[in-house]
Every structure is written in C-alpha cells, then in structure tokens.
Motif scaffolding. Sequence first.
Motif, PDB file in Angstrom:
ATOM      1  N   UNK A 298      15.353   3.459  15.763  1.00  0.00           N
ATOM      2  CA  UNK A 298      14.732   2.762  16.896  1.00  0.00           C
ATOM      3  C   UNK A 298      13.497   3.508  17.392  1.00  0.00           C
ATOM      4  N   UNK A 299      13.602   4.808  17.464  1.00  0.00           N
ATOM      5  CA  UNK A 299      12.490   5.625  17.961  1.00  0.00           C
ATOM      6  C   UNK A 299      11.257   5.515  17.067  1.00  0.00           C
ATOM      7  N   UNK A 300      11.472   5.238  15.771  1.00  0.00           N
ATOM      8  CA  UNK A 300      10.363   5.238  14.817  1.00  0.00           C
ATOM      9  C   UNK A 300      10.085   3.866  14.210  1.00  0.00           C
ATOM     10  N   UNK A 301      10.530   2.817  14.894  1.00  0.00           N
ATOM     11  CA  UNK A 301      10.211   1.456  14.475  1.00  0.00           C
ATOM     12  C   UNK A 301      10.824   1.034  13.160  1.00  0.00           C
ATOM     13  N   UNK A 302      12.020   1.537  12.892  1.00  0.00           N
ATOM     14  CA  UNK A 302      12.698   1.209  11.646  1.00  0.00           C
ATOM     15  C   UNK A 302      14.012   0.494  11.930  1.00  0.00           C
ATOM     16  N   UNK A 303      14.548  -0.080  10.886  1.00  0.00           N
ATOM     17  CA  UNK A 303      15.882  -0.665  10.893  1.00  0.00           C
ATOM     18  C   UNK A 303      16.825   0.404  10.344  1.00  0.00           C
ATOM     19  N   UNK A 304      18.109   0.323  10.675  1.00  0.00           N
ATOM     20  CA  UNK A 304      19.045   1.321  10.146  1.00  0.00           C
ATOM     21  C   UNK A 304      19.084   1.304   8.618  1.00  0.00           C
ATOM     22  N   UNK A 305      18.840   0.148   8.002  1.00  0.00           N
ATOM     23  CA  UNK A 305      18.784   0.067   6.541  1.00  0.00           C
ATOM     24  C   UNK A 305      17.606   0.884   6.003  1.00  0.00           C
ATOM     25  N   UNK A 306      16.512   0.943   6.757  1.00  0.00           N
ATOM     26  CA  UNK A 306      15.370   1.754   6.340  1.00  0.00           C
ATOM     27  C   UNK A 306      15.759   3.227   6.268  1.00  0.00           C
ATOM     28  N   UNK A 307      16.517   3.682   7.252  1.00  0.00           N
ATOM     29  CA  UNK A 307      16.957   5.080   7.259  1.00  0.00           C
ATOM     30  C   UNK A 307      17.909   5.325   6.093  1.00  0.00           C
ATOM     31  N   UNK A 308      18.816   4.384   5.841  1.00  0.00           N
ATOM     32  CA  UNK A 308      19.710   4.515   4.683  1.00  0.00           C
ATOM     33  C   UNK A 308      18.910   4.598   3.392  1.00  0.00           C
ATOM     34  N   UNK A 309      17.846   3.793   3.300  1.00  0.00           N
ATOM     35  CA  UNK A 309      17.002   3.814   2.098  1.00  0.00           C
ATOM     36  C   UNK A 309      16.357   5.184   1.926  1.00  0.00           C
ATOM     37  N   UNK A 310      15.849   5.744   3.012  1.00  0.00           N
ATOM     38  CA  UNK A 310      15.232   7.073   2.924  1.00  0.00           C
ATOM     39  C   UNK A 310      16.254   8.117   2.494  1.00  0.00           C
ATOM     40  N   UNK A 311      17.461   8.029   3.033  1.00  0.00           N
ATOM     41  CA  UNK A 311      18.522   8.964   2.641  1.00  0.00           C
ATOM     42  C   UNK A 311      18.832   8.819   1.152  1.00  0.00           C
TER      43      UNK A 311
ATOM     44  N   UNK B 147      12.643  -5.495  -1.454  1.00  0.00           N
ATOM     45  CA  UNK B 147      11.183  -5.517  -1.334  1.00  0.00           C
ATOM     46  C   UNK B 147      10.767  -5.406   0.126  1.00  0.00           C
ATOM     47  N   UNK B 148      11.471  -6.070   1.019  1.00  0.00           N
ATOM     48  CA  UNK B 148      11.152  -5.992   2.448  1.00  0.00           C
ATOM     49  C   UNK B 148      11.297  -4.567   2.973  1.00  0.00           C
ATOM     50  N   UNK B 149      12.381  -3.907   2.584  1.00  0.00           N
ATOM     51  CA  UNK B 149      12.595  -2.518   3.016  1.00  0.00           C
ATOM     52  C   UNK B 149      11.487  -1.628   2.475  1.00  0.00           C
ATOM     53  N   UNK B 150      11.188  -1.754   1.196  1.00  0.00           N
ATOM     54  CA  UNK B 150      10.162  -0.924   0.564  1.00  0.00           C
ATOM     55  C   UNK B 150       8.803  -1.167   1.213  1.00  0.00           C
ATOM     56  N   UNK B 151       8.447  -2.428   1.399  1.00  0.00           N
ATOM     57  CA  UNK B 151       7.160  -2.754   2.026  1.00  0.00           C
ATOM     58  C   UNK B 151       7.069  -2.174   3.434  1.00  0.00           C
ATOM     59  N   UNK B 152       8.150  -2.321   4.207  1.00  0.00           N
ATOM     60  CA  UNK B 152       8.159  -1.819   5.585  1.00  0.00           C
ATOM     61  C   UNK B 152       8.010  -0.290   5.609  1.00  0.00           C
ATOM     62  N   UNK B 153       8.766   0.399   4.749  1.00  0.00           N
ATOM     63  CA  UNK B 153       8.687   1.853   4.713  1.00  0.00           C
ATOM     64  C   UNK B 153       7.323   2.331   4.226  1.00  0.00           C
TER      65      UNK B 153
ATOM     66  N   UNK C 244       4.869   1.945   7.070  1.00  0.00           N
ATOM     67  CA  UNK C 244       5.070   2.985   8.078  1.00  0.00           C
ATOM     68  C   UNK C 244       4.651   4.370   7.586  1.00  0.00           C
ATOM     69  N   UNK C 245       4.309   4.472   6.304  1.00  0.00           N
ATOM     70  CA  UNK C 245       3.894   5.754   5.744  1.00  0.00           C
ATOM     71  C   UNK C 245       5.042   6.664   5.344  1.00  0.00           C
ATOM     72  N   UNK C 246       6.238   6.092   5.155  1.00  0.00           N
ATOM     73  CA  UNK C 246       7.422   6.888   4.824  1.00  0.00           C
ATOM     74  C   UNK C 246       7.776   6.873   3.351  1.00  0.00           C
ATOM     75  N   UNK C 247       7.162   5.988   2.583  1.00  0.00           N
ATOM     76  CA  UNK C 247       7.520   5.816   1.179  1.00  0.00           C
ATOM     77  C   UNK C 247       6.253   5.627   0.357  1.00  0.00           C
ATOM     78  N   UNK C 248       6.287   6.186  -0.855  1.00  0.00           N
ATOM     79  CA  UNK C 248       5.182   6.003  -1.803  1.00  0.00           C
ATOM     80  C   UNK C 248       5.710   5.362  -3.073  1.00  0.00           C
ATOM     81  N   UNK C 249       4.881   4.504  -3.657  1.00  0.00           N
ATOM     82  CA  UNK C 249       5.179   3.920  -4.969  1.00  0.00           C
ATOM     83  C   UNK C 249       4.194   4.544  -5.953  1.00  0.00           C
ATOM     84  N   UNK C 250       4.718   5.029  -7.056  1.00  0.00           N
ATOM     85  CA  UNK C 250       3.852   5.596  -8.093  1.00  0.00           C
ATOM     86  C   UNK C 250       4.319   5.094  -9.455  1.00  0.00           C
ATOM     87  N   UNK C 251       3.379   4.955 -10.367  1.00  0.00           N
ATOM     88  CA  UNK C 251       3.726   4.572 -11.742  1.00  0.00           C
ATOM     89  C   UNK C 251       4.457   5.725 -12.400  1.00  0.00           C
TER      90      UNK C 251
END
Length: 142
Positions: A23-36, A65-71, A74-81
């Motif tokens: 909540x403090x960082x504009x995420x859903x709890x699923x976003x935090x689970x994804x980062x973990x 895709x929604x989780x990945x796009x959102x993260x 927010x600058x929390x996730x990178x996609x690389x080839x």
Amino acid sequence: MEIVHLLRKVTVEFGLRQAEFAARHGMHSTDVRALICLLDAERAGTDATAGWLGAQLGLNSAGTTSVIDRLERLGHLERTRDPRDRRRVLLSVTPRAVELGRSFFGPLIDDTVAVLREFDESETAAVRRFLSAAHQAVTIVP
C-alpha cells in the motif's frame, strides 16, 4: 496445536507487513509476492520468465502480464533478453526495488536473524526441519 497457532500468528503478521509495504508503494499484494518469487529465483539461479512467474503466482497470462507491466512501470522489475536464447525474456528485480524492500523489511529480517542467533545448531536444524515440513504441508501441488 500451540505451535500451529504461533505459526499462524507469525504468518498473519508477515502478511500485514507485506500489505503495508504494498500500500505504501502503490502496489498490490500480488506484486510483492511476484518480487519475492523473483528474488528467490535469483538466489536459486533459476531463470525467471513470464510463464515461470505466472505459474509461481497461479495467474493466467493476462494477469501475469498485468503484474509485470505494473512492476516495470513502478521501476521494480526489468525485462531483458536471455543472452543464450534471444527469444526468451528474463525478469529480474531492479536494484532500486531491492533497496526499497531492504529499507522496509530489513529491520524485521535483522530482528528475526537475531532471534535465530540465540539458538544452537541443533535447535536451528529443528526449526529449519519444521518450517520446511510445514511449508510442504501447506503447498498446493497441481
């Protein structure tokens, strides 16, 4: 049953801290689970792709895709080839997100590690064995 209830209390508190962080960082709890999941994959040396992450989270491809796009937004996730297979896209947590998580969860982790330092080797092994078995007992296998 006392230990089961204590474990529940700990997991509820961890969940509350996770929800507070989200909540403090504009995420859903699923976003935090994804980062973990992504941090765990990195520690294990596992390549994290969108399909892999979706399976970990129990989401369909649109939800993933929604989780990945959102993260990413927010600058929390990178996609690389993938350098070994340019058709694959690998996901990773950004250093900024790691620092953000460390600033919030660091004291909690430090306090937990301090508690474990009070245990001798055999006690720590028993705790590890119990938590591993408890995790296996509650893990849903499709």
